[in-house]
Design a protein around this motif. Structure first.
Motif, PDB file in Angstrom:
ATOM      1  N   GLN A  55     -10.063   8.456   4.117  1.00  0.00           N
ATOM      2  CA  GLN A  55      -9.220   8.051   5.234  1.00  0.00           C
ATOM      3  C   GLN A  55      -7.853   7.587   4.710  1.00  0.00           C
ATOM      4  N   VAL A  56      -6.795   8.036   5.397  1.00  0.00           N
ATOM      5  CA  VAL A  56      -5.445   7.611   5.037  1.00  0.00           C
ATOM      6  C   VAL A  56      -5.250   6.176   5.519  1.00  0.00           C
ATOM      7  N   VAL A  57      -4.779   5.291   4.648  1.00  0.00           N
ATOM      8  CA  VAL A  57      -4.801   3.865   4.987  1.00  0.00           C
ATOM      9  C   VAL A  57      -3.884   3.500   6.146  1.00  0.00           C
ATOM     10  N   GLN A  58      -2.909   4.363   6.408  1.00  0.00           N
ATOM     11  CA  GLN A  58      -2.035   4.168   7.553  1.00  0.00           C
ATOM     12  C   GLN A  58      -2.830   3.911   8.833  1.00  0.00           C
ATOM     13  N   TYR A  59      -3.992   4.559   8.924  1.00  0.00           N
ATOM     14  CA  TYR A  59      -4.744   4.489  10.171  1.00  0.00           C
ATOM     15  C   TYR A  59      -5.756   3.346  10.198  1.00  0.00           C
ATOM     16  N   LEU A 108       0.833  -1.191   0.000  1.00  0.00           N
ATOM     17  CA  LEU A 108       0.000   0.000   0.000  1.00  0.00           C
ATOM     18  C   LEU A 108       0.870   1.244   0.000  1.00  0.00           C
ATOM     19  N   ILE A 109       0.272   2.358  -0.350  1.00  0.00           N
ATOM     20  CA  ILE A 109       0.930   3.646  -0.155  1.00  0.00           C
ATOM     21  C   ILE A 109       0.303   4.214   1.116  1.00  0.00           C
ATOM     22  N   LEU A 110       0.984   4.025   2.219  1.00  0.00           N
ATOM     23  CA  LEU A 110       0.375   4.274   3.523  1.00  0.00           C
ATOM     24  C   LEU A 110      -0.170   5.688   3.701  1.00  0.00           C
ATOM     25  N   GLU A 151     -13.121   6.480 -10.339  1.00  0.00           N
ATOM     26  CA  GLU A 151     -12.245   6.169  -9.219  1.00  0.00           C
ATOM     27  C   GLU A 151     -13.051   5.982  -7.944  1.00  0.00           C
ATOM     28  N   ILE A 152     -13.965   6.923  -7.698  1.00  0.00           N
ATOM     29  CA  ILE A 152     -14.773   6.844  -6.480  1.00  0.00           C
ATOM     30  C   ILE A 152     -15.638   5.585  -6.516  1.00  0.00           C
ATOM     31  N   GLU A 153     -16.150   5.283  -7.703  1.00  0.00           N
ATOM     32  CA  GLU A 153     -16.984   4.090  -7.852  1.00  0.00           C
ATOM     33  C   GLU A 153     -16.198   2.826  -7.484  1.00  0.00           C
ATOM     34  N   VAL A 154     -14.987   2.729  -8.045  1.00  0.00           N
ATOM     35  CA  VAL A 154     -14.148   1.562  -7.766  1.00  0.00           C
ATOM     36  C   VAL A 154     -13.895   1.440  -6.266  1.00  0.00           C
ATOM     37  N   GLU A 156      -7.416   6.567  -3.139  1.00  0.00           N
ATOM     38  CA  GLU A 156      -6.244   6.570  -4.012  1.00  0.00           C
ATOM     39  C   GLU A 156      -5.572   5.211  -4.083  1.00  0.00           C
ATOM     40  N   ASN A 157      -5.537   4.498  -2.948  1.00  0.00           N
ATOM     41  CA  ASN A 157      -4.942   3.173  -2.957  1.00  0.00           C
ATOM     42  C   ASN A 157      -5.781   2.184  -3.760  1.00  0.00           C
ATOM     43  N   ALA A 158      -7.079   2.278  -3.570  1.00  0.00           N
ATOM     44  CA  ALA A 158      -7.969   1.319  -4.227  1.00  0.00           C
ATOM     45  C   ALA A 158      -7.834   1.418  -5.742  1.00  0.00           C
ATOM     46  N   SER A 159      -7.656   2.657  -6.235  1.00  0.00           N
ATOM     47  CA  SER A 159      -7.700   2.840  -7.682  1.00  0.00           C
ATOM     48  C   SER A 159      -6.334   2.731  -8.343  1.00  0.00           C
ATOM     49  N   LEU A 160      -5.265   2.685  -7.539  1.00  0.00           N
ATOM     50  CA  LEU A 160      -3.925   2.824  -8.116  1.00  0.00           C
ATOM     51  C   LEU A 160      -3.647   1.905  -9.310  1.00  0.00           C
TER      52      LEU A 160
END
Lengths: 325, 338, 502
Positions: C395-399, C346-348, C375-378, C354-358
């Motif tokens: 939400q930032v995936v780090q958390y 992941l990109i923490l 992107e939002i749909e995905v 943003e991570n989901a769509s990368l």
């Protein structure tokens, strides 16, 4: 990230307001024109290096590239090159320099600091050598002069040419960074290069692109500075400018760890740095204090940023914990 | 294999070194050593060539490119091959004194441009920058006879010559008595000096950064709408002032006076946009150095004055003598580039 | 020595919170004198956190630690050392460029006026080496020792600071059979010398041999305790997963379809001399077992193009491919959920969206421009489908918790509709609930025709989920076990290089 801009914008408004109140001439058209002109020149460099900083790299060679381009332009003018051809050749040269930096960093796996430090020395040396270290002027190439350093009158206010360059560069850079997949990839790889690679991103190519953008904008600034000052000192033109560019990028919200940055932030930060100088002069503060003040303000700005970020992180953690319960 | 490689490397390096070695590697009995490379030194070199022809002597010219250490190694090489006389512009006079004393034992040593007063050098060839500053003050008086606000621009005030020039200008504008070089008392930097007619506002420094020099000039125009005259103490300052004035649309309204002889300034003097400049005529440094060295090497000590200081003087350049001066400068620049 | 009734170490009601994760909650632990206590639990159960608190690497949020009945505060590694607690990390912390003696005394060098007393160092080091049964000159460079011997040097180092409690975190994860047996002997010797051991391991077989008592942790809480005579494989597993094994792993293997991936003599840069040959078919879940350093991760990375193959052939659906970058692998339908989620998966610092769509951005772009609505749909679709617990898409995936992060990694790949899914330690560091969901997902994907290869150090996982297991040892596939041949003993035999036994 929006919060970053608010902080720097607040700083800008504060210094602007303070100086405007303290000195009646600050708001004169002449002064504002100058402020816009210098801020634009610095911002163009800053945007360039911001791209490299976003990848987690650094470019120390900007000042020397500016010096090299300015020197070679003077030489070409003297040898009666067609000015347009000369400009195109020098832009191509800047792009080439960025390409070499990018290749050395990605394919040879050399550290950006080292590559561009050597660049700093090398290009400066070449500028001095090709020109025999002679100061030179640009003679009477009227078209180029007005193209790079002319003014466009809007009422009594003359908008300087560098401002238009900045507008074009900023819009393109903003779109690239925020609206295209490559911009997203750039931010991703700056945050976590391996992670980006594992997500199927061609990280090398993007990094090279960042160095190319940086050197290209350095070369463009070289021409703008050259025509603005109408003279070039091969040993001095552009010296230390990389540090101002890096300062603008960092103050504008780029993290040297990579992965963060906004174009608008960099522009405002460049304006803050120029504004500080302007107000130091207008308020009659000793020029000897100038560096100290600029250094202090940047440090405070960056520290304030860090504090805001921490507070936000703590809030987020609290959010998540409460969401779980 | 390895040996072969080494041999190749050494040969190539030597070839490159020979190819790149300076054009002034001609053998001579005396030497002229500068403190770096600069167009200023090329003009000095012109004076050296002039004197070479006039006095029938060969003089090597050395321009160290890498600072103090480079200058030292050049001097050591010259001493090693038994050069008869050296004129040097010491980069760091204070700390080089012991070394200069060593050198003075082995050869005839004089200083030019910058002095090392505590060393055993025979004499110093230079300019009285205080006097030159006063001359500049007179130029300013001629530019704005009715008085007004004056602002000074310079690269660095840490340099002695800058401070002497500045003091000369202030003293002249305030009609203070003359001071003697070497005992000049310097006024504070961040102070405004108000005389009967003239007010010296401030001195702004730029650390040799061109864009700072220009924006200093711009900001001065913004801050002081009644500014009457801008004074540039280093060669690049007057052209930056002129650009700022031009962009503010105040050409002719704000006068410019300066030092040295950059082409942009000379053009402005010719066009009437600048009042004038004080030129040290750099070629005189070279000329005088060779003349004095030749005499000393030949044993003629009569060239040494009591105070061991030879003032090469200065030339006031205004619209009246601009053509003549510019022609001479061009000639010297060509001669120096040879 | 104090009263023999008081436990040597007594931990009560320990709490530890990391951003977004509750690592320990109300954890108690008692360690008696002359005891080998095993602490077991699944990945993410909180074992390592507990041990790091005891060793002073982390500080607890609440709870008390008593040593010989006296309440103590451990704020740093030095505090822990002063109390006689030493932790032997899973990754050894030795300086390979220094010799044995220098390593043993690193940070505690006896010296006079700053000059190291070399004679004393070597004399004392020799004594400590003897206690762990190591017969090397004390000036041997540590880099020249095997992993097993380096571990003994670590133990000797602990002895040099008079440790009374030695914590060993997964000590056998990279040891050979002989080295493991040797370590057991050393552990027994130490116990007879009056040193208590806390032993952390995934290998329940080892625990049965070694432990006097077992404490089980699950999701950061105490799950139970087993006295010497209660220790059995099933009892431990039941406490670890909180239910019967048969309910936990729900693998219903179906008849596999056509071959998806086929490797022939594939050679990885890490082990360029051993050719690997195997194949995986549609709907098949293949486990890759082996010790740490056996070359399992390297194999997955080569399949995924991170470290391109140096020889051999690779075919996907019968077509030869040479993935030289992850991008090329992805384009051939191979995806990898890497072992190191935070570093590679992941990109923490980026958001859920943003991570989901990368990986998908490239497909949804319009002339390079990001299609924000797609992107939002995905991202929204993924959050829903994978049941990712997040306050929102920004939400930032780090958390996010480890389990939700892992679901993000899987989710972003599933959106790419892969042919071959590679999973490297898919359940490391996540809670039991998320684990089960991941198993369910694997099951579902396999049923949908995806070929799956997973690397796991958790024996139970391999035994429970794999239709077939490839066992690796030092870069070589030493054997292949079908479902009916799968057992801990069989895997360990092959994993430690005993080919004949299989």
């Amino acid at each position: 990230m929006k919060k970053n801009i608010l902080g720097i914008l607040g700083l800008f408004i504060f210094i602007f307001g303070f100086t405007a109140v303290s000195n009646e001439n600050f708001l004169s058209a002449y002064n504002l024109q100058n402020l816009v002109k210098w801020s634009s020149l610095y911002a163009i460099m800053g945007i360039g290096v911001a791209f490299v900083i976003i990848t987690g790299g650094i470019d120390l060679s900007i000042g020397s590239v500016i010096g090299l381009v300015a020197s070679l332009m003077a030489l070409m003018v003297r040898s009666e090159w067609n000015p347009t051809v000369a400009v195109l050749v020098l832009i191509a040269l800047s792009v080439g320099i960025g390409l070499v930096h990018g290749l050395l960093v990605t394919k040879m796996k050399l550290q950006p600091f080292v590559v561009t430090l050597c660049g700093l020395l090398f290009y400066r040396g070449i500028s001095r050598w090709t020109t025999d270290n002679q100061s030179m002027g640009y003679g009477d190439t009227e078209t180029l002069n007005s193209f790079f350093s002319g003014k466009m009158a809007i009422g009594s206010f003359g908008l300087p040419a560098p401002f238009f360059f900045l507008v074009v560069v900023a819009i393109l850079a903003g779109i690239f960074l925020n609206r295209t997949i490559w911009g997203r990839y750039l931010l991703a790889l700056g945050n976590n290069e391996e992670g980006a690679r594992y997500s199927g991103i061609g990280t090398d190519r993007l990094k090279i692109t960042a160095y190319v953008i940086c050197s290209f904008l350095a070369g463009l600034s070289g021409l703008l500075f050259a025509y603005e000052l109408d003279s070039v000192q091969p040993a001095q033109t552009g010296e230390f400018y990389e540090l101002y560019a890096i300062a603008a990028a960092v103050l504008g919200g780029c993290s040297l760890r990579g992965g963060q940055g906004t174009i608008l932030g960099v522009i405002i930060a460049a304006a803050v740095i120029r504004l500080l100088r302007n107000s130091i002069n207008l308020l009659g503060i000793s020029t000897h204090l100038e560096y100290a003040i600029i250094g202090m303000v940047i440090l405070c700005g960056v520290a304030a940023d860090e504090i805001i970020k921490r507070v936000m992180a703590r809030r987020r953690t609290a959010q998540v914990t409460s969401a779980k319960k | 294999m390895n040996k072969k490689l080494t041999l190749w490397t050494v040969t190539t390096a030597l070839a490159v070194a020979v190819a790149c070695s300076p054009k002034t590697s001609n053998e001579g009995s005396i030497a002229y050593v500068t403190n770096g490379i600069d167009p200023f030194w090329d003009l000095c070199a012109a004076g050296v060539h002039q004197a070479e022809a006039e006095f029938g002597v060969k003089c090597e010219i050395h321009m160290p490119t890498k600072g103090l250490a480079d200058q030292k190694s050049i001097l050591e090489t010259l001493l090693a091959k038994g050069i008869k006389g050296i004129a040097v512009s010491p980069i760091d006079a204070e700390n080089q004194t012991p070394f200069l004393n060593e050198a003075a034992k082995q050869t005839v040593l004089i200083t030019h441009d910058a002095d090392a007063p505590k060393s055993d050098r025979q004499l110093y060839i230079g300019t009285d920058n205080y006097k030159a500053g006063r001359a500049l003050g007179q130029l300013i008086k001629a530019a704005i006879p009715d008085g007004g606000e004056v602002m000074i621009f310079v690269g660095r005030l840490e340099q002695l010559n800058a401070r002497q020039r500045r003091q000369g200008v202030i003293d002249e504008l305030l009609d203070r008595p003359h001071q003697t070089l070497g005992q000049v008392k310097f006024d504070e930097v961040a102070k405004v000096f108000k005389g009967d007619k003239y007010t010296v506002l401030d001195t702004r420094t730029d650390n040799f950064v061109m864009d700072t020099a220009k924006s200093n000039a711009e900001d001065a125009i913004t801050k002081h709408p009644k500014l009457a005259c801008m004074v540039g103490l280093f060669a690049y300052n007057p052209p930056r002032c002129l650009e700022a004035i031009k962009e503010a649309g105040k050409l002719g309204q704000i006068k410019v006076c300066g030092f040295d002889e950059q082409d942009d300034l000379l053009q402005a003097i010719k066009d009437g946009n600048a009042q004038g400049t004080i030129s040290q005529q750099p070629w005189k440094y070279g000329y005088q150095s060779v003349r004095v060295l030749k005499a000393l090497v030949d044993g003629d000590t009569s060239v040494i004055p009591d105070n061991r200081f030879i003032d090469v003087g200065y030339k006031i350049v205004t619209r009246e003598n601009i053509d003549e001066f510019w022609a001479e400068k061009r000639k010297m620049a060509e001669l120096g580039a040879q | 020595m104090g009263d023999t009734q008081t436990p040597l170490l007594e931990v009560t009601a320990l709490e530890k919170q990391f951003p977004g994760v509750r690592a320990l909650h109300n954890v108690d632990l008692t360690l008696n004198r002359d005891e080998v206590l095993a602490v077991v639990g699944e990945n993410g159960a909180g074992k390592s956190t507990l041990m790091k608190i005891l060793a002073g690497v982390h500080t607890s949020d609440a709870g008390t630690i008593r040593i010989e009945g006296k309440e103590t505060v451990i704020h740093s590694v030095r505090d822990a050392q002063a109390q006689g607690i030493a932790l032997i990390h899973q990754e050894l912390n030795l300086a390979g460029n220094l010799d044995i003696a220098a390593n043993i005394f690193l940070g505690n060098e006896p010296h006079t006026a700053g000059f190291i007393d070399r004679g004393r160092i070597h004399a004392e080091a020799a004594g400590h080496l003897k206690r762990v049964g190591l017969n090397f000159p004390t000036d041997t460079l540590v880099a020249d020792l095997t992993i097993g011997h380096q571990q003994l040097v670590e133990i000797a180092k602990a002895l040099s600071v008079d440790a009374r409690i030695i914590i060993m975190d997964e000590p056998t994860s990279s040891l050979s059979q002989t080295e493991t047996e040797n370590l057991f002997k050393v552990v027994h010797d130490l116990r007879s010398q009056g040193i208590s051991i806390i032993y952390i391991s995934h290998r329940l077989g080892e625990v049965m041999v070694l432990a006097d008592r077992v404490v089980v942790l699950r999701d950061g809480e105490n799950a139970g305790e087993l006295a010497d005579n209660q220790i059995s494989h099933n009892a431990m597993v039941k406490l670890m997963v909180g239910r019967d094994l048969s309910q936990f792993y729900q693998r219903n293997a179906t008849e596999p379809g056509s071959v998806v991936i086929e490797a022939e003599n594939l050679r990885t840069p890490a082990h360029p001399r051993s050719g690997l040959s195997f194949s995986v078919r549609e709907g098949e879940i293949v486990g890759v077992a082996g010790l740490v350093g056996a070359g399992r991760t390297e194999l997955l990375q080569t399949l995924f193009g991170v470290t391109p193959a140096v020889g051999g052939t690779l075919k996907i659906d019968g077509k030869v491919i040479h993935p030289r970058t992850p991008l090329e692998a992805i384009q051939s339908g191979i995806v990898l959920a890497p072992e190191d989620r935070k570093q590679h998966g992941l990109i923490l610092e980026m958001s859920v969206r943003e991570n989901a769509s990368l990986p998908r951005l490239r497909m949804d772009q319009k002339a390079g421009a990001i299609d924000f609505s797609a992107e939002i749909e995905v991202a929204a679709g993924m959050v829903e489908k994978m049941d990712i617990k997040t306050p929102g898409l920004e939400q930032v995936v780090q958390y996010l918790s480890g389990g939700n992060q892992q679901k993000m990694v899987l989710g972003k790949w599933l959106a790419m509709k892969p042919r071959l899914l590679l999973l490297d330690e898919p359940t490391r560091g996540i809670d039991v609930g998320s684990k089960q969901e991941i198993y369910r997902l694997m099951e579902e994907l396999a049923a949908g025709g995806v070929a799956i290869m997973f690397v796991s150090s958790e024996m139970e996982e391999v035994l429970g989920m794999a239709d077939r297991a490839l066992v690796m040892h030092e870069g070589v596939i030493t054997g292949e076990l079908n479902r009916d041949q799968l057992s801990e003993e069989a895997v360990m035999q092959l994993a430690t290089g005993n080919k004949a036994a299989a």
